[in-house]
Scaffold this motif. Structure first.
Motif, PDB file in Angstrom:
ATOM      1  N   THR A   1     -11.581   8.251  -4.879  1.00  0.00           N
ATOM      2  CA  THR A   1     -12.897   7.290  -5.081  1.00  0.00           C
ATOM      3  C   THR A   1     -13.080   6.689  -3.828  1.00  0.00           C
ATOM      4  O   THR A   1     -14.203   6.652  -3.525  1.00  0.00           O
ATOM      5  CB  THR A   1     -12.474   6.048  -6.165  1.00  0.00           C
ATOM      6  N   HIS A   2     -12.472   6.533  -2.666  1.00  0.00           N
ATOM      7  CA  HIS A   2     -12.687   5.607  -1.307  1.00  0.00           C
ATOM      8  C   HIS A   2     -11.768   6.636  -0.466  1.00  0.00           C
ATOM      9  O   HIS A   2     -10.852   6.389  -0.110  1.00  0.00           O
ATOM     10  CB  HIS A   2     -12.303   4.488  -1.467  1.00  0.00           C
ATOM     11  N   PRO A   3     -12.183   7.895  -0.032  1.00  0.00           N
ATOM     12  CA  PRO A   3     -11.537   8.973   0.536  1.00  0.00           C
ATOM     13  C   PRO A   3     -10.666   8.199   1.733  1.00  0.00           C
ATOM     14  O   PRO A   3      -9.501   8.838   2.050  1.00  0.00           O
ATOM     15  CB  PRO A   3     -12.447   9.914   1.163  1.00  0.00           C
ATOM     16  N   ALA A   4     -11.476   7.481   2.600  1.00  0.00           N
ATOM     17  CA  ALA A   4     -10.687   7.122   3.719  1.00  0.00           C
ATOM     18  C   ALA A   4      -9.837   6.198   3.460  1.00  0.00           C
ATOM     19  O   ALA A   4      -8.917   5.798   4.564  1.00  0.00           O
ATOM     20  CB  ALA A   4     -11.923   6.316   4.750  1.00  0.00           C
ATOM     21  N   CYS A   5      -9.436   5.560   2.308  1.00  0.00           N
ATOM     22  CA  CYS A   5      -8.258   5.057   1.864  1.00  0.00           C
ATOM     23  C   CYS A   5      -6.862   5.532   2.053  1.00  0.00           C
ATOM     24  O   CYS A   5      -6.024   4.918   2.441  1.00  0.00           O
ATOM     25  CB  CYS A   5      -8.412   4.254   0.648  1.00  0.00           C
ATOM     26  N   TYR A   6      -7.151   6.673   2.064  1.00  0.00           N
ATOM     27  CA  TYR A   6      -5.887   7.691   2.142  1.00  0.00           C
ATOM     28  C   TYR A   6      -6.294   8.514   3.314  1.00  0.00           C
ATOM     29  O   TYR A   6      -6.520   9.822   3.211  1.00  0.00           O
ATOM     30  CB  TYR A   6      -5.565   8.494   1.076  1.00  0.00           C
ATOM     31  N   ARG A   7      -6.160   8.149   4.732  1.00  0.00           N
ATOM     32  CA  ARG A   7      -6.750   8.786   5.847  1.00  0.00           C
ATOM     33  C   ARG A   7      -5.653   9.997   6.041  1.00  0.00           C
ATOM     34  O   ARG A   7      -6.355  10.871   6.343  1.00  0.00           O
ATOM     35  CB  ARG A   7      -6.638   7.843   7.116  1.00  0.00           C
ATOM     36  N   ALA A   8      -4.565  10.118   5.822  1.00  0.00           N
ATOM     37  CA  ALA A   8      -3.525  11.238   5.756  1.00  0.00           C
ATOM     38  C   ALA A   8      -2.271  10.932   5.287  1.00  0.00           C
ATOM     39  O   ALA A   8      -2.100   9.776   4.699  1.00  0.00           O
ATOM     40  CB  ALA A   8      -3.332  11.402   7.560  1.00  0.00           C
ATOM     41  N   VAL A   9      -1.453  11.969   5.059  1.00  0.00           N
ATOM     42  CA  VAL A   9      -0.289  11.619   4.531  1.00  0.00           C
ATOM     43  C   VAL A   9       0.891  12.212   5.496  1.00  0.00           C
ATOM     44  O   VAL A   9       0.650  12.972   6.169  1.00  0.00           O
ATOM     45  CB  VAL A   9      -0.106  12.314   3.082  1.00  0.00           C
ATOM     46  N   GLU A  10       1.962  11.462   5.583  1.00  0.00           N
ATOM     47  CA  GLU A  10       3.126  11.801   6.479  1.00  0.00           C
ATOM     48  C   GLU A  10       4.436  12.355   5.535  1.00  0.00           C
ATOM     49  O   GLU A  10       4.663  11.539   4.745  1.00  0.00           O
ATOM     50  CB  GLU A  10       3.565  10.621   7.213  1.00  0.00           C
ATOM     51  N   ARG A  11       5.045  13.347   6.179  1.00  0.00           N
ATOM     52  CA  ARG A  11       6.033  13.789   5.366  1.00  0.00           C
ATOM     53  C   ARG A  11       7.168  12.912   5.969  1.00  0.00           C
ATOM     54  O   ARG A  11       7.509  12.501   6.982  1.00  0.00           O
ATOM     55  CB  ARG A  11       6.471  15.443   5.922  1.00  0.00           C
ATOM     56  N   VAL A  12       8.224  12.313   5.002  1.00  0.00           N
ATOM     57  CA  VAL A  12       9.035  11.274   5.208  1.00  0.00           C
ATOM     58  C   VAL A  12      10.423  11.567   4.409  1.00  0.00           C
ATOM     59  O   VAL A  12      10.419  12.603   3.598  1.00  0.00           O
ATOM     60  CB  VAL A  12       8.727   9.947   4.741  1.00  0.00           C
ATOM     61  N   LEU A  13      11.423  11.110   4.940  1.00  0.00           N
ATOM     62  CA  LEU A  13      12.665  11.294   3.895  1.00  0.00           C
ATOM     63  C   LEU A  13      12.505  10.550   2.882  1.00  0.00           C
ATOM     64  O   LEU A  13      12.006   9.358   2.944  1.00  0.00           O
ATOM     65  CB  LEU A  13      13.776  10.694   4.892  1.00  0.00           C
ATOM     66  N   VAL A  14      13.171  11.058   1.994  1.00  0.00           N
ATOM     67  CA  VAL A  14      13.064  10.331   0.402  1.00  0.00           C
ATOM     68  C   VAL A  14      13.810   9.112   0.309  1.00  0.00           C
ATOM     69  O   VAL A  14      14.915   9.399   0.393  1.00  0.00           O
ATOM     70  CB  VAL A  14      13.312  11.437  -0.789  1.00  0.00           C
ATOM     71  N   PRO A  15      13.234   7.892   0.073  1.00  0.00           N
ATOM     72  CA  PRO A  15      14.350   6.970  -0.331  1.00  0.00           C
ATOM     73  C   PRO A  15      15.184   7.104  -1.349  1.00  0.00           C
ATOM     74  O   PRO A  15      15.030   7.676  -2.325  1.00  0.00           O
ATOM     75  CB  PRO A  15      13.011   5.712  -0.616  1.00  0.00           C
ATOM     76  N   GLU A  16      16.237   6.302  -1.151  1.00  0.00           N
ATOM     77  CA  GLU A  16      17.401   6.514  -1.953  1.00  0.00           C
ATOM     78  C   GLU A  16      17.019   6.211  -3.367  1.00  0.00           C
ATOM     79  O   GLU A  16      17.517   6.734  -4.443  1.00  0.00           O
ATOM     80  CB  GLU A  16      18.613   5.738  -1.557  1.00  0.00           C
TER      81      GLU A  16
END
Length: 548
Positions: free
Chosen positions: A219-234
């Motif tokens: 709905t508001h594209p800029a709110c999710y500017r990008a996504v980052e690959r991360v280590l999965v939290p336990e």
């Protein structure tokens, strides 16, 4: 002291079990399952009942046709049960252990009856997090005695408190899960009328082909500017995964003998990171040559274990690279700044590009610290460059010819260097600036292509060595620009070249009929063929004859 939890869901069962299990140690969990969606439609709500039962939660069934009615009913039931503080969560919000401990402490000490917290929001799976983090801080705990529902997820309450991320995060699997879940979500939730046209096909499905895509929110594209690959939290380790992590591409074959040349002048910490990245890839190289350009000693000490050569004196980047290149025995030279970090995926794609055509003389990657046509920002300063490079290596993008390649990471064929005089850089450019413009131009002048490898990414801090110079960088930049333009002035004056390599996005066009050396030869030939008589009339005959 027990801290109960209320969870509101309809048919969103995908992550309900980890949601319940994360908070069950603090107290009983009640899952309020609506038999209709918030748009009034039907859905497989029985799946939520099954998931809640498996996780050990109580289930309360109801028929609430809007989000506000659903949440209001959950609050009313908690009041009826005589609850004081309770957690109010959705079926995709997993409480971190740190946040749960903080909330238990707040409830025990009665510090607040209206607590909000920061979220770590996920995309597709628990392996990808939104960057920068969302600013929104949802209500996660209320005091049922003093709270009233206002609208959707807004409540009144006493002593409101917003927790910063140091006190724990709420793991929000908002846009994680299979296509089925997201399609259902954006068509039934309270904001369904605000979804951008074509978002599901263009963004949600399109991201699978390009994991570096930006502006992702429905709905508001800029709110999710990008996504980052991360280590999965336990706490999310048991959450179901619906996509496979990207892997490194296969090494292109035949693999050339790559000689890496790293000029070093200061910035010891950056040098350590650079050489650590090369050490991890050492088997891929024919040799690594570190050039000591008479900088601070701690930077050179970081290169222990590598082949180190020394320049006669500090004369700058161009001479340091040339000094290293003279020692190289490979058929491909990779010039790498000492503040760059090479990645396996980036290296493979870069060499793949370079060797894809005999007409290509040099290739360069994208980077967060490159100018001209090679800049691509990371999602955040903490992004793991190797993981990002793996995703980058599979994006839907084509290599392209560029009229400028930045020298921070530049792969050049030895044959190409031989074609432009046998040395890569012109040492007239001294300490630095424009030596890469000049090399790019010379390669194109030799009818070789200079190409940006569109699926190669290399991290680059930028300017680390320049900080150790006593010279004014802007003055050096202007001085070397003048050297560059003077060197090739004749090419422009004769109309041989449309422009020089630099910020101009259009390709350099050469009119080979107006090549300066060719024009000189033709002019001399015409002069010999000309039948011209010269008649001079002057008062001072002796001076005129002398001038002639």
């Amino acid at each position: 002291m027990e801290l109960p939890t209320a969870v509101c869901v309809h048919d969103d069962h995908w992550f309900l079990e980890p949601v319940v299990k994360a908070v069950l140690p603090a107290g009983p969990v009640t899952v309020f399952v609506s038999r209709m969606a918030w748009d009034g439609s039907d859905g497989p709500w029985e799946r939520c009942v099954e998931a809640a039962d498996r996780a050990g939660a109580e289930v309360v069934l109801g028929d609430w046709s809007s989000e506000s009615e659903h949440r209001k009913a959950a609050l009313a039931e908690m009041k009826r049960r005589g609850a004081h503080h309770f957690l109010c969560l959705d079926g995709d919000e997993v409480c971190s252990p740190e946040l749960l401990q903080t909330l238990k402490h707040i409830a025990k000490q009665d510090l607040s009856g209206h607590v909000r917290c920061r979220m770590e929001t996920y995309w597709k799976s628990a392996s990808y997090a939104v960057r920068p983090r969302e600013e929104i801080a949802p209500v996660v705990m209320l005091d049922a005695r003093y709270s009233e529902h206002v609208h959707i997820r807004e409540y009144t309450g006493r002593k409101p408190l917003v927790l910063c991320e140091e006190h724990g995060l709420l793991h929000h699997l908002s846009y994680a899960g299979p296509d089925e879940r997201i399609r259902r979500k954006v068509s039934t939730w309270g904001h369904r009328h605000e979804v951008v046209d074509g978002w599901y096909q263009r963004v949600w499905l399109g991201w699978d082909e390009d994991r570096t895509m930006r502006d992702l929110h429905p709905t508001h594209p800029a709110c999710y500017r990008a996504v980052e690959r991360v280590l999965v939290p336990e706490v999310l380790a048991a959450a179901p995964e619906f996509i496979a992590d990207s892997a490194n591409p296969e090494r292109p074959e035949p693999w050339p003998k790559v000689s890496v040349v790293v000029p070093v002048f200061g910035a010891a910490e950056e040098v350590r990171r650079c050489l650590a990245s090369l050490d991890a890839l050492y088997a891929e190289f024919h040799e690594v040559i570190v050039v000591d350009d008479h900088g601070p000693r701690d930077a050179v000490e970081a290169a222990q274990g590598f082949n180190v050569v020394q320049t006669p004196e500090n004369r700058g980047f161009a001479e340091a690279c040339n000094c290293g290149y003279r020692e190289a025995t490979g058929d491909t030279a990779l010039f790498l700044n000492s503040d760059a970090e090479l990645t396996k995926a980036g290296l493979y794609r870069l060499i793949e590009t370079l060797t894809s055509s005999p007409s290509i003389g040099a290739a360069g990657p994208f980077s967060d610290g490159a100018g001209y046509f090679q800049h691509f920002p990371l999602p955040s300063p903490t992004t793991d460059a190797n993981l990002f490079a793996q995703d980058f290596a599979w994006r839907d993008a084509e290599d392209f010819d560029a009229n400028m390649l930045v020298g921070f990471c530049l792969a050049v064929k030895k044959q190409a260097i031989d074609a432009v005089g046998g040395e890569p850089f012109d040492e007239r450019f001294g300490k630095g600036f424009f030596e890469d413009n000049d090399l790019t131009y010379r390669l194109q002048r030799a009818r070789l292509r200079t190409v940006v490898s569109a699926r190669s990414f290399v991290r680059h801090s930028g300017g680390a060595s320049m900080r150790h110079l006593d010279e004014d960088a802007n003055a050096l930049l202007k001085a070397n620009q003048a050297v560059y333009e003077a060197k090739w002035r004749e090419d422009l004056a004769t109309g041989f070249a449309s422009h020089l390599c630099g910020p101009e996005p259009s390709p350099v066009c050469f009119d080979w009929s107006r090549e300066p050396q060719r024009l000189k030869k033709e002019t001399l030939k015409l002069a010999k063929q000309a039948d011209i008589s010269l008649c001079v009339i002057a008062k001072d005959e002796e001076r005129v004859i002398g001038d002639l």
